[in-house]
Design a protein around this motif. Structure first.
Motif, PDB file in Angstrom:
ATOM      1  N   GLU A   1      93.890 -48.417  37.005  1.00 14.73           N
ATOM      2  CA  GLU A   1      93.478 -49.816  36.810  1.00 14.73           C
ATOM      3  C   GLU A   1      92.119 -50.154  37.175  1.00 14.73           C
ATOM      4  O   GLU A   1      91.630 -51.282  36.938  1.00 14.73           O
ATOM      5  N   GLY A   2      91.111 -49.151  37.479  1.00 14.26           N
ATOM      6  CA  GLY A   2      89.861 -49.373  37.463  1.00 14.26           C
ATOM      7  C   GLY A   2      89.410 -49.749  38.834  1.00 14.26           C
ATOM      8  O   GLY A   2      88.062 -50.318  38.902  1.00 14.26           O
ATOM      9  N   LYS A   3      90.198 -50.191  39.909  1.00  8.88           N
ATOM     10  CA  LYS A   3      89.836 -50.376  41.212  1.00  8.88           C
ATOM     11  C   LYS A   3      88.901 -49.549  41.986  1.00  8.88           C
ATOM     12  O   LYS A   3      88.432 -49.731  43.012  1.00  8.88           O
ATOM     13  N   ILE A   4      89.235 -48.032  41.600  1.00 10.12           N
ATOM     14  CA  ILE A   4      88.670 -47.209  42.364  1.00 10.12           C
ATOM     15  C   ILE A   4      87.943 -46.350  41.291  1.00 10.12           C
ATOM     16  O   ILE A   4      88.587 -45.904  40.349  1.00 10.12           O
ATOM     17  N   LYS A   5      86.691 -45.785  41.577  1.00  5.65           N
ATOM     18  CA  LYS A   5      86.055 -45.144  40.462  1.00  5.65           C
ATOM     19  C   LYS A   5      86.213 -43.615  40.479  1.00  5.65           C
ATOM     20  O   LYS A   5      86.637 -42.991  39.642  1.00  5.65           O
ATOM     21  N   LYS A   6      86.320 -43.157  41.711  1.00  8.53           N
ATOM     22  CA  LYS A   6      86.596 -41.752  42.283  1.00  8.53           C
ATOM     23  C   LYS A   6      87.297 -41.572  43.170  1.00  8.53           C
ATOM     24  O   LYS A   6      87.353 -42.383  44.280  1.00  8.53           O
ATOM     25  N   GLY A   7      88.063 -40.708  43.016  1.00 10.44           N
ATOM     26  CA  GLY A   7      89.432 -40.379  44.273  1.00 10.44           C
ATOM     27  C   GLY A   7      89.183 -38.813  44.483  1.00 10.44           C
ATOM     28  O   GLY A   7      88.804 -38.266  43.848  1.00 10.44           O
ATOM     29  N   ILE A   8      89.642 -38.753  45.711  1.00 10.99           N
ATOM     30  CA  ILE A   8      90.037 -37.356  46.259  1.00 10.99           C
ATOM     31  C   ILE A   8      91.338 -37.178  46.889  1.00 10.99           C
ATOM     32  O   ILE A   8      91.713 -37.949  47.652  1.00 10.99           O
ATOM     33  N   ALA A   9      92.188 -36.214  46.270  1.00 12.17           N
ATOM     34  CA  ALA A   9      93.512 -35.956  46.765  1.00 12.17           C
ATOM     35  C   ALA A   9      93.665 -34.409  47.348  1.00 12.17           C
ATOM     36  O   ALA A   9      93.088 -33.742  46.748  1.00 12.17           O
ATOM     37  N   ILE A  10      94.456 -34.541  48.344  1.00 12.98           N
ATOM     38  CA  ILE A  10      94.477 -33.234  48.964  1.00 12.98           C
ATOM     39  C   ILE A  10      96.128 -32.999  49.381  1.00 12.98           C
ATOM     40  O   ILE A  10      96.513 -33.796  49.790  1.00 12.98           O
ATOM     41  N   CYS A  11      96.462 -31.717  48.806  1.00 13.89           N
ATOM     42  CA  CYS A  11      97.564 -31.426  49.189  1.00 13.89           C
ATOM     43  C   CYS A  11      97.579 -30.010  49.655  1.00 13.89           C
ATOM     44  O   CYS A  11      96.461 -29.501  49.822  1.00 13.89           O
ATOM     45  N   GLY A  12      98.718 -29.296  49.651  1.00 15.53           N
ATOM     46  CA  GLY A  12      98.648 -27.734  50.244  1.00 15.53           C
ATOM     47  C   GLY A  12      97.681 -26.977  49.192  1.00 15.53           C
ATOM     48  O   GLY A  12      96.709 -26.360  49.837  1.00 15.53           O
ATOM     49  N   SER A  13      98.062 -26.973  48.070  1.00 12.82           N
ATOM     50  CA  SER A  13      97.069 -26.164  46.986  1.00 12.82           C
ATOM     51  C   SER A  13      96.401 -26.941  46.278  1.00 12.82           C
ATOM     52  O   SER A  13      95.336 -26.367  45.662  1.00 12.82           O
ATOM     53  N   GLY A  14      96.656 -28.351  46.270  1.00 16.66           N
ATOM     54  CA  GLY A  14      95.776 -28.890  45.248  1.00 16.66           C
ATOM     55  C   GLY A  14      96.531 -29.203  43.710  1.00 16.66           C
ATOM     56  O   GLY A  14      96.193 -30.008  43.034  1.00 16.66           O
ATOM     57  N   VAL A  15      97.446 -28.322  43.636  1.00 20.24           N
ATOM     58  CA  VAL A  15      97.844 -28.378  42.386  1.00 20.24           C
ATOM     59  C   VAL A  15      98.942 -29.418  41.900  1.00 20.24           C
ATOM     60  O   VAL A  15      98.887 -30.197  40.835  1.00 20.24           O
ATOM     61  N   GLY A  16      99.789 -29.773  43.068  1.00 23.56           N
ATOM     62  CA  GLY A  16     100.831 -30.897  42.744  1.00 23.56           C
ATOM     63  C   GLY A  16     100.109 -32.086  42.509  1.00 23.56           C
ATOM     64  O   GLY A  16     100.497 -32.923  41.788  1.00 23.56           O
ATOM     65  N   VAL A  17      99.186 -32.624  43.545  1.00 22.89           N
ATOM     66  CA  VAL A  17      98.529 -34.025  43.164  1.00 22.89           C
ATOM     67  C   VAL A  17      97.813 -34.037  41.794  1.00 22.89           C
ATOM     68  O   VAL A  17      97.871 -35.018  41.225  1.00 22.89           O
ATOM     69  N   SER A  18      97.384 -32.664  41.571  1.00 19.94           N
ATOM     70  CA  SER A  18      96.584 -32.895  40.232  1.00 19.94           C
ATOM     71  C   SER A  18      97.572 -32.842  38.946  1.00 19.94           C
ATOM     72  O   SER A  18      97.606 -33.822  38.008  1.00 19.94           O
ATOM     73  N   ILE A  19      98.631 -32.355  39.001  1.00 18.53           N
ATOM     74  CA  ILE A  19      99.876 -32.495  37.861  1.00 18.53           C
ATOM     75  C   ILE A  19     100.231 -34.060  38.141  1.00 18.53           C
ATOM     76  O   ILE A  19     100.099 -34.685  36.861  1.00 18.53           O
ATOM     77  N   ALA A  20     100.799 -34.486  39.192  1.00 22.07           N
ATOM     78  CA  ALA A  20     101.265 -35.748  39.220  1.00 22.07           C
ATOM     79  C   ALA A  20     100.194 -37.081  39.007  1.00 22.07           C
ATOM     80  O   ALA A  20     100.604 -37.717  38.192  1.00 22.07           O
ATOM     81  N   ALA A  21      98.834 -36.978  39.497  1.00 18.18           N
ATOM     82  CA  ALA A  21      98.137 -37.920  39.082  1.00 18.18           C
ATOM     83  C   ALA A  21      97.751 -37.830  37.625  1.00 18.18           C
ATOM     84  O   ALA A  21      97.656 -39.038  37.110  1.00 18.18           O
ATOM     85  N   ASN A  22      97.613 -36.894  36.844  1.00 16.46           N
ATOM     86  CA  ASN A  22      97.403 -36.857  35.474  1.00 16.46           C
ATOM     87  C   ASN A  22      98.548 -37.436  34.630  1.00 16.46           C
ATOM     88  O   ASN A  22      98.362 -37.682  33.484  1.00 16.46           O
ATOM     89  N   LYS A  23      99.578 -38.105  35.244  1.00 18.64           N
ATOM     90  CA  LYS A  23     100.551 -38.879  34.432  1.00 18.64           C
ATOM     91  C   LYS A  23     100.319 -40.150  34.330  1.00 18.64           C
ATOM     92  O   LYS A  23     101.026 -41.016  33.577  1.00 18.64           O
ATOM     93  N   PHE A  24      99.191 -40.540  34.889  1.00 17.60           N
ATOM     94  CA  PHE A  24      98.638 -41.943  34.869  1.00 17.60           C
ATOM     95  C   PHE A  24      97.595 -42.043  33.769  1.00 17.60           C
ATOM     96  O   PHE A  24      96.681 -41.191  33.905  1.00 17.60           O
ATOM     97  N   PRO A  25      97.686 -43.205  33.321  1.00 14.63           N
ATOM     98  CA  PRO A  25      96.705 -43.392  32.029  1.00 14.63           C
ATOM     99  C   PRO A  25      95.139 -43.474  32.575  1.00 14.63           C
ATOM    100  O   PRO A  25      95.073 -44.275  33.594  1.00 14.63           O
ATOM    101  N   GLY A  26      94.134 -42.857  32.035  1.00  8.46           N
ATOM    102  CA  GLY A  26      92.857 -43.007  32.515  1.00  8.46           C
ATOM    103  C   GLY A  26      92.588 -42.130  33.941  1.00  8.46           C
ATOM    104  O   GLY A  26      91.228 -42.108  34.033  1.00  8.46           O
ATOM    105  N   VAL A  27      93.629 -41.697  34.338  1.00  8.33           N
ATOM    106  CA  VAL A  27      93.106 -40.531  35.376  1.00  8.33           C
ATOM    107  C   VAL A  27      93.039 -39.110  34.744  1.00  8.33           C
ATOM    108  O   VAL A  27      93.670 -38.661  33.762  1.00  8.33           O
ATOM    109  N   ARG A  28      91.613 -38.485  35.293  1.00  6.86           N
ATOM    110  CA  ARG A  28      91.340 -37.289  34.856  1.00  6.86           C
ATOM    111  C   ARG A  28      90.786 -36.515  36.109  1.00  6.86           C
ATOM    112  O   ARG A  28      89.941 -36.408  36.653  1.00  6.86           O
ATOM    113  N   ALA A  29      92.294 -35.998  36.482  1.00  5.64           N
ATOM    114  CA  ALA A  29      92.468 -35.057  37.783  1.00  5.64           C
ATOM    115  C   ALA A  29      92.120 -33.782  37.637  1.00  5.64           C
ATOM    116  O   ALA A  29      92.789 -33.176  36.573  1.00  5.64           O
ATOM    117  N   THR A  30      91.478 -32.962  38.399  1.00 10.99           N
ATOM    118  CA  THR A  30      91.468 -31.620  38.184  1.00 10.99           C
ATOM    119  C   THR A  30      91.304 -30.962  39.620  1.00 10.99           C
ATOM    120  O   THR A  30      90.824 -31.482  40.559  1.00 10.99           O
TER     121      THR A  30
END
Length: 154
Positions: A56-85
């Protein structure tokens, strides 16, 4: 620039450490959860508020942490405009922003240490998209793929 951070149970401790460092270095951030340690929480639930805020453009950059980083990356990329890696080293932490306009860095709280998390965070936050023709051309193609695929799904 306002930063968003989030973590599930596997990244909770690292997120709390990161919050202290962000404060010490005068970064403005919003914590999107988890707010308490819950061994039964799921990365797929935890990422939703931050991914929505980026979408929604409310946050320009984000940081997500899970065990490996893979799960949050996969889930986040389901949202339009999110480019999670998933990021594990310094080059990709800046190159992903500079060339690909990455806006969500995903980290593995169980696979990288606190010092590296901070180094990657600083690199990610200091990087800016290089609006050169070739990078913009490539990003436009990615945005078109996203637009067409979301149109088909909805």
């Amino acid at each position: 620039m306002k930063i968003g951070i989030t973590a599930d149970h596997a990244g909770f401790e690292k997120k709390e450490e990161l919050k202290k460092l962000l404060k010490e270095h005068s970064y403005t951030f919003e914590d999107f959860g988890a707010f308490t340690f819950d061994a039964n929480d799921d990365y797929s639930d935890i990422i939703i508020p931050l991914a929505k805020a980026i979408s929604e453009g409310k946050i320009k950059k984000g940081i997500a942490i899970c065990g490996s980083g893979v799960g949050v990356s996969i889930a986040a990329n389901k949202f339009p405009g999110v480019r999670a890696t998933l990021i594990t080293e310094n080059y990709s932490a800046h190159q992903g922003v500079e060339h690909d306009d990455m806006n969500l860095m995903c980290l593995g709280g169980r696979v990288i240490g606190s010092a590296l998390i901070w180094e990657l965070t600083e690199t990610f936050l200091q990087a800016n998209f290089q609006n050169e023709e070739r990078f913009q051309r490539r990003l436009n193609k990615v945005l078109e793929i996203e637009k067409n695929n979301f149109k088909e799904i909805n």
